[in-house]
Design a protein around this motif. Structure first.
Motif, PDB file in Angstrom:
ATOM      1  N   GLY A  13       0.818  -1.211   0.000  1.00  0.00           N
ATOM      2  CA  GLY A  13       0.000   0.000   0.000  1.00  0.00           C
ATOM      3  C   GLY A  13       0.847   1.255   0.000  1.00  0.00           C
ATOM      4  O   GLY A  13       1.995   1.250   0.448  1.00  0.00           O
ATOM      5  N   ALA A  14       0.268   2.327  -0.525  1.00  0.00           N
ATOM      6  CA  ALA A  14       0.916   3.637  -0.515  1.00  0.00           C
ATOM      7  C   ALA A  14      -0.148   4.698  -0.774  1.00  0.00           C
ATOM      8  O   ALA A  14      -1.079   4.476  -1.547  1.00  0.00           O
ATOM      9  N   ASN A  15       0.003   5.855  -0.089  1.00  0.00           N
ATOM     10  CA  ASN A  15      -0.912   6.961  -0.391  1.00  0.00           C
ATOM     11  C   ASN A  15      -0.176   8.285  -0.571  1.00  0.00           C
ATOM     12  O   ASN A  15      -0.821   9.316  -0.700  1.00  0.00           O
ATOM     13  N   LEU A  16       1.143   8.261  -0.606  1.00  0.00           N
ATOM     14  CA  LEU A  16       1.923   9.468  -0.848  1.00  0.00           C
ATOM     15  C   LEU A  16       2.883   9.238  -2.009  1.00  0.00           C
ATOM     16  O   LEU A  16       3.368   8.121  -2.193  1.00  0.00           O
ATOM     17  N   GLY A  17       3.174  10.285  -2.749  1.00  0.00           N
ATOM     18  CA  GLY A  17       4.147  10.199  -3.832  1.00  0.00           C
ATOM     19  C   GLY A  17       3.615   9.436  -5.030  1.00  0.00           C
ATOM     20  O   GLY A  17       2.416   9.355  -5.257  1.00  0.00           O
ATOM     21  N   GLU A  18       4.537   8.879  -5.777  1.00  0.00           N
ATOM     22  CA  GLU A  18       4.198   8.078  -6.963  1.00  0.00           C
ATOM     23  C   GLU A  18       3.842   6.670  -6.505  1.00  0.00           C
ATOM     24  O   GLU A  18       4.680   5.758  -6.525  1.00  0.00           O
ATOM     25  N   LEU A  44      -3.696  -3.606  -8.690  1.00  0.00           N
ATOM     26  CA  LEU A  44      -3.711  -2.594  -7.635  1.00  0.00           C
ATOM     27  C   LEU A  44      -5.076  -1.924  -7.599  1.00  0.00           C
ATOM     28  O   LEU A  44      -5.669  -1.651  -8.639  1.00  0.00           O
ATOM     29  N   TYR A  45      -5.558  -1.664  -6.396  1.00  0.00           N
ATOM     30  CA  TYR A  45      -6.883  -1.082  -6.181  1.00  0.00           C
ATOM     31  C   TYR A  45      -6.760   0.239  -5.437  1.00  0.00           C
ATOM     32  O   TYR A  45      -5.949   0.374  -4.527  1.00  0.00           O
ATOM     33  N   ASP A  46      -7.602   1.197  -5.799  1.00  0.00           N
ATOM     34  CA  ASP A  46      -7.700   2.452  -5.052  1.00  0.00           C
ATOM     35  C   ASP A  46      -8.598   2.237  -3.844  1.00  0.00           C
ATOM     36  O   ASP A  46      -9.604   1.525  -3.929  1.00  0.00           O
ATOM     37  N   LYS A  59      -8.078  12.691   3.203  1.00  0.00           N
ATOM     38  CA  LYS A  59      -6.665  12.313   3.078  1.00  0.00           C
ATOM     39  C   LYS A  59      -6.412  11.730   1.680  1.00  0.00           C
ATOM     40  O   LYS A  59      -7.342  11.255   1.029  1.00  0.00           O
ATOM     41  N   PRO A  60      -5.147  11.741   1.260  1.00  0.00           N
ATOM     42  CA  PRO A  60      -4.838  11.119  -0.037  1.00  0.00           C
ATOM     43  C   PRO A  60      -5.252   9.655  -0.039  1.00  0.00           C
ATOM     44  O   PRO A  60      -5.059   8.946   0.955  1.00  0.00           O
ATOM     45  N   GLY A  61      -5.816   9.211  -1.148  1.00  0.00           N
ATOM     46  CA  GLY A  61      -6.255   7.826  -1.264  1.00  0.00           C
ATOM     47  C   GLY A  61      -5.089   6.864  -1.396  1.00  0.00           C
ATOM     48  O   GLY A  61      -3.988   7.244  -1.783  1.00  0.00           O
ATOM     49  N   TYR A  62      -5.356   5.617  -1.076  1.00  0.00           N
ATOM     50  CA  TYR A  62      -4.347   4.568  -1.149  1.00  0.00           C
ATOM     51  C   TYR A  62      -4.456   3.794  -2.452  1.00  0.00           C
ATOM     52  O   TYR A  62      -5.523   3.692  -3.053  1.00  0.00           O
ATOM     53  N   LEU A  63      -3.339   3.233  -2.837  1.00  0.00           N
ATOM     54  CA  LEU A  63      -3.276   2.207  -3.858  1.00  0.00           C
ATOM     55  C   LEU A  63      -2.840   0.957  -3.108  1.00  0.00           C
ATOM     56  O   LEU A  63      -1.866   1.003  -2.335  1.00  0.00           O
ATOM     57  N   ASN A  64      -3.587  -0.138  -3.269  1.00  0.00           N
ATOM     58  CA  ASN A  64      -3.331  -1.357  -2.504  1.00  0.00           C
ATOM     59  C   ASN A  64      -3.272  -2.572  -3.406  1.00  0.00           C
ATOM     60  O   ASN A  64      -3.955  -2.639  -4.426  1.00  0.00           O
ATOM     61  N   GLY A  65      -2.507  -3.539  -2.981  1.00  0.00           N
ATOM     62  CA  GLY A  65      -2.424  -4.815  -3.666  1.00  0.00           C
ATOM     63  C   GLY A  65      -1.858  -5.849  -2.718  1.00  0.00           C
ATOM     64  O   GLY A  65      -1.649  -5.588  -1.528  1.00  0.00           O
ATOM     65  N   TRP A  97      -1.325   4.568  11.682  1.00  0.00           N
ATOM     66  CA  TRP A  97      -2.238   4.579  10.549  1.00  0.00           C
ATOM     67  C   TRP A  97      -2.188   5.907   9.794  1.00  0.00           C
ATOM     68  O   TRP A  97      -3.158   6.329   9.185  1.00  0.00           O
ATOM     69  N   GLY A  98      -1.045   6.587   9.848  1.00  0.00           N
ATOM     70  CA  GLY A  98      -0.883   7.858   9.146  1.00  0.00           C
ATOM     71  C   GLY A  98      -0.548   7.645   7.679  1.00  0.00           C
ATOM     72  O   GLY A  98      -0.400   6.517   7.201  1.00  0.00           O
ATOM     73  N   ASP A  99      -0.435   8.762   6.963  1.00  0.00           N
ATOM     74  CA  ASP A  99      -0.060   8.718   5.556  1.00  0.00           C
ATOM     75  C   ASP A  99       1.306   8.053   5.418  1.00  0.00           C
ATOM     76  O   ASP A  99       2.150   8.149   6.309  1.00  0.00           O
ATOM     77  N   ARG A 100       1.528   7.399   4.282  1.00  0.00           N
ATOM     78  CA  ARG A 100       2.811   6.720   4.093  1.00  0.00           C
ATOM     79  C   ARG A 100       3.170   6.574   2.627  1.00  0.00           C
ATOM     80  O   ARG A 100       2.298   6.407   1.775  1.00  0.00           O
ATOM     81  N   THR A 101       4.462   6.632   2.390  1.00  0.00           N
ATOM     82  CA  THR A 101       4.981   6.430   1.042  1.00  0.00           C
ATOM     83  C   THR A 101       4.897   4.967   0.641  1.00  0.00           C
ATOM     84  O   THR A 101       4.772   4.649  -0.541  1.00  0.00           O
TER      85      THR A 101
END
Length: 162
Positions: A13-18, A44-46, A59-65, A97-101
């Motif tokens: 998972g990631a919700n910051l950066g590329e 990968l899912y949003d 908050k910025p959304g996550y991309l998860n897989g 559970w904060g934002d993360r690269t």
């Protein structure tokens, strides 16, 4: 460490950066790690950011897989590898559970159960997270979460409760 490869499920998972680039690089780093073979990577899912207070669309959304791997490493060593990859990608642990690269969670390790200060297996909140269950099902349609049941059934239950 053991000579017998065991299967592990790693949530990505990631919700910051590329986000997608970072996740793809993390998977490549897993594959490049001695004693780890990546068998499959899900689509990968949003998803909406999840905080201690619940879903937070501001908050910025996550991309998860999910990545399915085999490894001869023990669970704690694999966890250390995951945390090293997170750190290399700028992961900072300031807020739970904060934002993360980058977020790499060990969800399941060969069906083991473990509860220590370092690691809980299976991941204690996997059963509540469609952004883990759905991609896991993509890479392993017969997957089971120890103590909870078939991943397909768990996901169906989550979908019905919404």
């Amino acid at each position: 460490m053991t000579d017998v490869p065991r299967t592990a499920v790693i949530a990505l998972g990631a919700n910051l950066g590329e986000r997608e680039t970072t996740i793809r690089q993390a998977v490549a780093e897993l594959e490049a790690t001695e004693q780890i073979d990546v068998l499959a990577v899900s689509p990968l899912y949003d998803s909406v950011a999840l905080t201690l207070q619940g879903r937070d669309e501001s908050k910025p959304g996550y991309l998860n897989g999910v990545a399915l791997v085999t490894t001869t490493l023990d669970p704690e060593t694999l966890l250390a590898v995951l945390q090293g990859i997170e750190t290399a990608h700028g992961r900072v642990r300031v807020e739970r559970w904060g934002d993360r690269t980058l977020d790499l969670d060990l969800i399941d390790f060969a069906g083991m159960t473990r509860d220590s200060d370092l690691l809980t297996l299976p991941h204690p909140r996997a059963v509540e997270r469609d952004f883990v269950l759905r991609p896991w099902l993509d890479v392993d349609p017969d997957a089971e979460l120890v103590g909870e049941g078939r991943v397909a059934d768990l996901l169906a239950r989550l979908d019905r409760s919404r």
